[in-house]
Design an enzyme around this catalytic site. Sequence first.
Site, PDB file in Angstrom:
ATOM      1  N   ARG A  88      -0.123  18.176   2.189  1.00  0.00           N
ATOM      2  CA  ARG A  88       0.038  18.944   0.074  1.00  0.00           C
ATOM      3  C   ARG A  88      -0.738  20.265   0.548  1.00  0.00           C
ATOM      4  O   ARG A  88      -1.311  21.299  -0.065  1.00  0.00           O
ATOM      5  CB  ARG A  88      -0.956  17.904  -0.733  1.00  0.00           C
ATOM      6  CG  ARG A  88      -0.686  18.448  -1.481  1.00  0.00           C
ATOM      7  CD  ARG A  88      -0.837  17.710  -3.016  1.00  0.00           C
ATOM      8  NE  ARG A  88      -1.571  16.780  -3.032  1.00  0.00           N
ATOM      9  CZ  ARG A  88      -3.416  17.001  -2.784  1.00  0.00           C
ATOM     10  NH1 ARG A  88      -3.476  18.091  -3.025  1.00  0.00           N
ATOM     11  NH2 ARG A  88      -4.624  16.499  -2.863  1.00  0.00           N
ATOM     12  N   ARG A  89      -2.634  19.918   1.701  1.00  0.00           N
ATOM     13  CA  ARG A  89      -3.437  20.357   1.693  1.00  0.00           C
ATOM     14  C   ARG A  89      -3.106  21.381   2.572  1.00  0.00           C
ATOM     15  O   ARG A  89      -3.446  20.964   3.451  1.00  0.00           O
ATOM     16  CB  ARG A  89      -5.026  19.793   1.741  1.00  0.00           C
ATOM     17  CG  ARG A  89      -5.120  19.701  -0.671  1.00  0.00           C
ATOM     18  CD  ARG A  89      -6.872  19.015  -0.670  1.00  0.00           C
ATOM     19  NE  ARG A  89      -6.671  18.534   0.452  1.00  0.00           N
ATOM     20  CZ  ARG A  89      -7.853  18.500   1.584  1.00  0.00           C
ATOM     21  NH1 ARG A  89      -8.193  19.577   1.682  1.00  0.00           N
ATOM     22  NH2 ARG A  89      -8.189  17.688   2.118  1.00  0.00           N
ATOM     23  N   ALA A 106      -2.517   2.118  10.990  1.00  0.00           N
ATOM     24  CA  ALA A 106      -2.732   3.297  11.862  1.00  0.00           C
ATOM     25  C   ALA A 106      -3.961   3.253  12.797  1.00  0.00           C
ATOM     26  O   ALA A 106      -3.473   3.646  13.681  1.00  0.00           O
ATOM     27  CB  ALA A 106      -2.915   3.952  10.688  1.00  0.00           C
ATOM     28  N   LYS A 155      -0.626  -8.156   0.035  1.00  0.00           N
ATOM     29  CA  LYS A 155      -1.518  -8.399   0.341  1.00  0.00           C
ATOM     30  C   LYS A 155      -2.564  -7.525   0.893  1.00  0.00           C
ATOM     31  O   LYS A 155      -3.849  -8.117   1.207  1.00  0.00           O
ATOM     32  CB  LYS A 155      -0.384  -9.237   2.223  1.00  0.00           C
ATOM     33  CG  LYS A 155      -0.797  -7.427   2.757  1.00  0.00           C
ATOM     34  CD  LYS A 155      -1.835  -6.470   3.588  1.00  0.00           C
ATOM     35  CE  LYS A 155      -1.373  -4.729   3.261  1.00  0.00           C
ATOM     36  NZ  LYS A 155      -2.458  -4.154   3.855  1.00  0.00           N
ATOM     37  N   THR A 184      -4.979  -7.352   7.452  1.00  0.00           N
ATOM     38  CA  THR A 184      -5.828  -6.684   6.792  1.00  0.00           C
ATOM     39  C   THR A 184      -7.365  -8.130   6.298  1.00  0.00           C
ATOM     40  O   THR A 184      -7.836  -7.450   6.005  1.00  0.00           O
ATOM     41  CB  THR A 184      -4.893  -6.985   5.224  1.00  0.00           C
ATOM     42  OG1 THR A 184      -3.585  -5.957   5.670  1.00  0.00           O
ATOM     43  CG2 THR A 184      -5.053  -6.372   4.518  1.00  0.00           C
ATOM     44  N   ARG A 218      -8.661  -1.381   5.122  1.00  0.00           N
ATOM     45  CA  ARG A 218     -10.175  -0.372   4.119  1.00  0.00           C
ATOM     46  C   ARG A 218     -10.765  -1.751   2.963  1.00  0.00           C
ATOM     47  O   ARG A 218     -10.610  -1.659   2.442  1.00  0.00           O
ATOM     48  CB  ARG A 218      -8.901   0.530   3.065  1.00  0.00           C
ATOM     49  CG  ARG A 218      -8.915   1.550   4.420  1.00  0.00           C
ATOM     50  CD  ARG A 218      -7.205   2.598   4.657  1.00  0.00           C
ATOM     51  NE  ARG A 218      -6.643   1.755   4.370  1.00  0.00           N
ATOM     52  CZ  ARG A 218      -5.076   1.604   4.397  1.00  0.00           C
ATOM     53  NH1 ARG A 218      -4.697   3.429   3.940  1.00  0.00           N
ATOM     54  NH2 ARG A 218      -3.897   1.027   4.645  1.00  0.00           N
ATOM     55  N   ASN A 219      -9.193  -2.237   2.178  1.00  0.00           N
ATOM     56  CA  ASN A 219      -9.038  -3.333   1.216  1.00  0.00           C
ATOM     57  C   ASN A 219     -10.013  -4.608   1.711  1.00  0.00           C
ATOM     58  O   ASN A 219     -10.319  -4.750   1.104  1.00  0.00           O
ATOM     59  CB  ASN A 219      -7.730  -4.075   1.397  1.00  0.00           C
ATOM     60  CG  ASN A 219      -6.696  -3.342   0.618  1.00  0.00           C
ATOM     61  OD1 ASN A 219      -6.919  -2.814  -0.859  1.00  0.00           O
ATOM     62  ND2 ASN A 219      -5.858  -2.683   1.810  1.00  0.00           N
ATOM     63  N   VAL A 267      -7.928   5.291   1.009  1.00  0.00           N
ATOM     64  CA  VAL A 267      -7.401   4.571  -0.363  1.00  0.00           C
ATOM     65  C   VAL A 267      -7.304   3.256  -0.070  1.00  0.00           C
ATOM     66  O   VAL A 267      -6.657   3.070   0.856  1.00  0.00           O
ATOM     67  CB  VAL A 267      -6.140   5.184  -1.017  1.00  0.00           C
ATOM     68  CG1 VAL A 267      -5.740   4.655  -1.798  1.00  0.00           C
ATOM     69  CG2 VAL A 267      -6.821   6.528  -1.146  1.00  0.00           C
ATOM     70  N   GLU A 295      -5.648   0.694  -1.554  1.00  0.00           N
ATOM     71  CA  GLU A 295      -3.889   0.110  -2.435  1.00  0.00           C
ATOM     72  C   GLU A 295      -4.657  -1.759  -3.351  1.00  0.00           C
ATOM     73  O   GLU A 295      -3.852  -1.013  -4.426  1.00  0.00           O
ATOM     74  CB  GLU A 295      -2.666   0.096  -1.445  1.00  0.00           C
ATOM     75  CG  GLU A 295      -2.481   1.143  -1.030  1.00  0.00           C
ATOM     76  CD  GLU A 295      -1.871   2.105  -2.067  1.00  0.00           C
ATOM     77  OE1 GLU A 295      -1.299   1.846  -3.392  1.00  0.00           O
ATOM     78  OE2 GLU A 295      -1.049   2.916  -1.576  1.00  0.00           O
TER      79      GLU A 295
HETATM   80  P1  13P Z   1      -5.495  -2.384   5.436  1.00  0.00           P
HETATM   81  O1  13P Z   1      -6.562  -1.232   5.489  1.00  0.00           O
HETATM   82  O2  13P Z   1      -6.413  -2.819   4.162  1.00  0.00           O
HETATM   83  O3  13P Z   1      -6.238  -3.328   6.139  1.00  0.00           O
HETATM   84  O4  13P Z   1      -4.370  -1.439   5.381  1.00  0.00           O
HETATM   85  C1  13P Z   1      -3.499  -1.465   6.278  1.00  0.00           C
HETATM   86  C2  13P Z   1      -2.257  -2.348   6.543  1.00  0.00           C
HETATM   87  O5  13P Z   1      -1.616  -2.067   5.470  1.00  0.00           O
HETATM   88  C3  13P Z   1      -2.389  -2.678   7.697  1.00  0.00           C
HETATM   89  O6  13P Z   1      -0.665  -3.437   8.086  1.00  0.00           O
END
Ligand code: 13P
Length: 317
Positions: free
Chosen positions: A21-22, A127, A178, A235, A242-243, A266, A268
């Site tokens: 977008r940016r 990723a 998850k 995860t 991230r989670n 972020v 989720e």
């Molecule tokens: P997390 O960054 O929370 O691990 O989520 C990324 C993901 O969906 C990995 O399959």
Amino acid sequence: MGTAMAVLLARSGHEVWLWARRPEFIAELAGSRENARYLPGVPLPEPIRLTSDPEQAARGSDLIVAAIPSSYLRATLRAVAGAIPPGVPALSVIKGIEQGSLLRPSQVIREELGPRPITVLSGPSHAEEIARGLPASVVVAGESPELNVLIRDELTTGRFRVYSNPDAVGVELGGALKNVIGVAAGICDGLGFGDNAKAGLLTRGLAEMTRFGTALGASPATFLGLAGVGDLITTCFSPFGRNRALGDRIGRGETLEQIEASTPKVAEGVPTCRGVDAMARQLGIEMPITAALREILFESKPPLEAVSELMERQTKD
Ligand code: 13P
């Protein structure tokens, strides 16, 4: 994840337009040929072209890949909808649930971009690892078996294995649910709990995910596959997930506001916890871990208190 998908597609010989977008962000990527903010050290291969113009990105495309956090999904799609050619298939790699409407990302895509075949991709798929070419296995699902198989075959490489599954609801919900358990697993780590606690949390978390999914029409078997237990393992154990990382900081005493103010990443699991908890209460589905996480994240319940309540609660039998 958008950049990782672009790298994956480019490596398997596809022409890719990466849209963001940016314009400043696209200029940054174009200057360094690297997404230094999210995927440092991964060069963007030549076949990836960059633009912040949605028309330039979508013109003549065979597939639209959506990798937008669920909280921004509808507004972003609405802003670019006019540029997306009708009928072109879409692949969603989004793992969440829309706040308020409680819709899955594929449902939001259909509402905003109009009728088109949509497939979702889920499973253990950081990723950071996909972009570096480390082996990963994922699952695709959607209403069009032909599109699922086409995407499976086009994405499969010696480092990326793709299965297809007819259970579109289960695969998409597994990826969302998850994240909630991932935040709870991080809290376990942050509190200094051991392997027993984490294994118990994952197992009971999976039971909760399965209960919720089957109430919404998913097959219980899907939660034993890559989009369920597979992604849950990634995860809940990842050093950079991230989670899990957000939960770890909560377990060490930070508040959600402090964490969100300090990182652009972020998680989720935060909005998904709110949405899933609301839907579970509406539908009468027992989700004690999700409810405890809601109290910790949004109602200032001390994590240790929530843990004791979870451990001592009455079970129905
Ligand atoms: P997390 O960054 O929370 O691990 O989520 C990324 C993901 O969906 C990995 O399959």
